[in-house]
Design an enzyme around this catalytic site. Structure first.
Site, mmCIF file in Angstrom:
data_model
loop_
_atom_site.group_PDB
_atom_site.id
_atom_site.type_symbol
_atom_site.label_atom_id
_atom_site.label_comp_id
_atom_site.label_asym_id
_atom_site.label_seq_id
_atom_site.Cartn_x
_atom_site.Cartn_y
_atom_site.Cartn_z
ATOM 1 N N ASP A 61 49.204 42.003 50.517
ATOM 2 C CA ASP A 61 47.844 41.426 50.117
ATOM 3 C C ASP A 61 48.077 39.906 50.446
ATOM 4 O O ASP A 61 48.948 39.439 50.967
ATOM 5 C CB ASP A 61 47.636 41.550 48.435
ATOM 6 C CG ASP A 61 45.963 41.541 48.255
ATOM 7 O OD1 ASP A 61 45.436 40.572 48.534
ATOM 8 O OD2 ASP A 61 45.581 42.783 48.097
ATOM 9 N N HIS A 115 35.264 48.816 53.363
ATOM 10 C CA HIS A 115 33.830 48.766 52.786
ATOM 11 C C HIS A 115 33.381 47.340 52.359
ATOM 12 O O HIS A 115 32.276 47.190 52.423
ATOM 13 C CB HIS A 115 33.570 49.802 51.527
ATOM 14 C CG HIS A 115 34.021 49.241 50.085
ATOM 15 N ND1 HIS A 115 33.662 49.516 48.825
ATOM 16 C CD2 HIS A 115 34.892 48.126 49.847
ATOM 17 C CE1 HIS A 115 34.166 49.097 48.051
ATOM 18 N NE2 HIS A 115 35.051 48.021 48.756
HETATM 19 C C1 LIG Z 1 38.236 45.570 46.923
HETATM 20 S S1 LIG Z 1 39.824 45.273 46.821
HETATM 21 C C2 LIG Z 1 40.789 46.655 46.720
HETATM 22 C C3 LIG Z 1 42.315 46.518 46.150
HETATM 23 C C4 LIG Z 1 42.818 47.657 46.142
HETATM 24 N N1 LIG Z 1 43.286 48.225 47.490
HETATM 25 C C5 LIG Z 1 42.078 48.729 45.225
HETATM 26 O O1 LIG Z 1 41.572 49.756 45.939
HETATM 27 O O2 LIG Z 1 42.374 48.739 44.099
HETATM 28 C C6 LIG Z 1 40.247 44.257 48.146
HETATM 29 C C7 LIG Z 1 41.624 43.574 48.538
HETATM 30 O O3 LIG Z 1 41.731 43.021 49.755
HETATM 31 C C8 LIG Z 1 42.591 41.847 49.670
HETATM 32 N N2 LIG Z 1 42.203 41.044 50.916
HETATM 33 C C9 LIG Z 1 40.992 40.388 51.098
HETATM 34 N N3 LIG Z 1 41.257 39.592 52.219
HETATM 35 C C10 LIG Z 1 42.392 40.006 52.501
HETATM 36 C C11 LIG Z 1 43.122 39.636 53.777
HETATM 37 N N4 LIG Z 1 42.764 38.922 54.718
HETATM 38 N N5 LIG Z 1 44.323 39.928 54.028
HETATM 39 C C12 LIG Z 1 45.024 40.717 53.109
HETATM 40 N N6 LIG Z 1 44.363 41.339 51.895
HETATM 41 C C13 LIG Z 1 43.059 40.721 51.636
HETATM 42 C C14 LIG Z 1 41.944 41.323 48.213
HETATM 43 O O4 LIG Z 1 42.756 40.283 47.656
HETATM 44 C C15 LIG Z 1 41.805 42.651 47.566
HETATM 45 O O5 LIG Z 1 42.900 42.761 46.676
#
Ligand SMILES: C[S@@+](CC[C@H](N)C(=O)[O-])C[C@H]1O[C@@H](n2cnc3c(N)ncnc32)[C@H](O)[C@@H]1O
Length: 424
Positions: A290, A332
């Site tokens: 992440d 999504h």
């Molecule tokens: C909707 S959350 C889903 C988290 C986890 N997979 C769950 O389902 O509980 C989206 C995740 O994507 C991460 N994220 C957003 N942009 C990112 C990037 N460019 N690279 C890596 N992670 C990212 C956010 O920090 C967050 O933890």
């Protein structure tokens, strides 16, 4: 042309005060009565949800459009914002003090430092909506719902939506009007960026305002609560399809890479569910990726087998040839063009005939979509210009645009995300 100027036959005024579907009430009552005597509904999720759906239809059938309208526009919005305000000022923590014994409004107002008049009116409405109990004149006690509002993973969802999501929904109509009612399709120009007056994506925006990130992370915990996990047999046969055939000859081989895995909850659940995976010499690697600020928030007592690796999923995937790359609630958040980049970065590191890409997302059916998927779809639209996808939309994205092969879709229904298994 405004919607009001569209010529249409107006319904007779009497429909506004007539129950919405009174003719269906006997059938619904009969269907509900078939659950009489069942004492397993606390643990049988599918049957409980089935009964809840029948009960919801019964309420809808009995209500008049006038009552529904007042509930939507007044009672529910007043209740939502009162709950969020109550969380701000510690109202529910005060209510549960001394084992939740009933308390007078004055006593509660003294504990949280709130004006007695305003508080008594808020409590009266919350009791009228069934969220707390009115145990006597000016006296209230919590019920199980309001007790749960003292838990951050339940409470912070209200604050996350009030601060970060509802402003976007409030701006949907004005944003759409400026765009001739064309649906948003980009992360940088949508009702969220319009409402928050920013050119940043929601994740960039939250990174500079840590309280939003904290609310969001807690809300993700609340969202998952009590839902079956992707690797349980009722969802996806992970033992057979993933673990049985993994390469266990090499302790450096990556078994599972959770990309955008937030604070590691999904990997922790996986390893707790399959404890034998963590035994023996060649356990393999379990990697949590992440952004660095999110990983810094991950608990320090995360299962030791989990390796934290800061990684931007728009960049090339650094872990080569893992048994599986897992994306939960990632695609999504992004329109197709961005998803294409994310998936292709992973594809570049997959080993043909061995690696799997597992996408854990809603797959919306053509008929009878569940509200847990449809409300998220609309919030994805306003927050990111993205969407929850149908099977057809997943095929177009993954197969036509990303060049992956969908091996199978395991869709448990009832609002639980499916697992889409892909290979190259
Ligand atoms: C909707 S959350 C889903 C988290 C986890 N997979 C769950 O389902 O509980 C989206 C995740 O994507 C991460 N994220 C957003 N942009 C990112 C990037 N460019 N690279 C890596 N992670 C990212 C956010 O920090 C967050 O933890």
């Amino acid at each position: 042309m405004s919607a009001h100027s569209v010529a249409a036959d107006q319904a007779d005024i009497s429909i506004g005060s007539t129950p919405c579907d009174i003719g269906n009430v006997p059938t619904l009552l009969e269907s509900i009565s078939s659950f009489r005597g069942r004492n397993d509904l606390g643990t049988n999720r599918d049957d409980r949800l089935d009964l809840l759906e029948q009960a919801r239809k019964l309420v809808h059938a009995l209500e008049t459009p006038r009552e529904l309208m007042l509930k939507h526009i007044g009672a529910e919005t007043a209740s939502f914002f009162s709950i969020a305000l109550g969380i701000d000022v510690g109202l529910f923590k005060a209510l549960v003090l001394h084992q939740g014994k009933p308390k007078k409004v004055k006593e509660i107002a003294g504990i949280i430092g709130f004006d007695v008049d305003g508080l008594s009116r808020i409590l009266r409405h919350l009791a009228a909506m069934g969220h707390i109990e009115n145990t006597g004149p000016d006296e209230y006690a919590p019920n199980n719902f309001s007790k749960a509002l003292t838990i951050p993973v339940i409470a912070d969802g209200y604050l996350f939506y009030r601060e970060t999501c509802i402003p976007s929904m409030l701006h949907l109509h004005s944003w759409l009007k400026t765009k001739a009612y064309q649906t948003p399709t980009t992360v940088i120009d949508n009702p969220f960026t319009f409402g928050q007056r920013t050119s940043m994506t929601m994740f960039e925006f939250m990174a500079i305002e840590p309280y939003r990130m904290e609310h969001f992370n807690h809300h993700m915990g609340g969202y998952r609560l009590g839902r079956p996990s992707w690797f349980e047999p009722s969802v996806y046969p992970a033992q057979e399809r993933l673990l049985a055939l993994r390469d266990s000859s090499n302790s450096d081989a990556a078994v599972l890479v959770d990309i955008g895995g937030n604070k590691g909850h999904d990997l922790e659940r996986f390893l707790s569910y399959f404890p034998s995976v963590a035994e023996g010499e060649n356990k393999g690697k379990f990697i949590l990726q992440d952004t660095a600020p999110v990983l810094a928030e991950a608990p320090s007592d995360l299962i030791s087998l989990i390796e934290k690796q800061p990684h931007d999923f728009f960049m090339p995937q650094p872990v080569q040839g893992a048994r599986a790359y897992y994306l939960h609630h990632i695609l999504h958040d992004w329109p197709d063009a961005k998803c294409e980049v994310i998936v292709k970065q992973i594809r570049g590191s997959m080993k043909k005939g061995y690696s799997k890409l597992l996408i854990n997302e809603h797959v919306i059916p053509a008929v009878g979509a569940n509200w847990e998927a449809t409300y998220l779809d609309l919030y994805m639209m306003v927050q990111f210009g993205s969407r929850e996808r149908t099977e057809e939309e997943w095929k177009v994205l993954l197969e036509e645009k990303c060049g992956m092969r969908i091996v199978g879709i395991w869709n448990p229904g009832n609002g639980v995300e499916a697992v889409i298994e892909c290979e190259i």
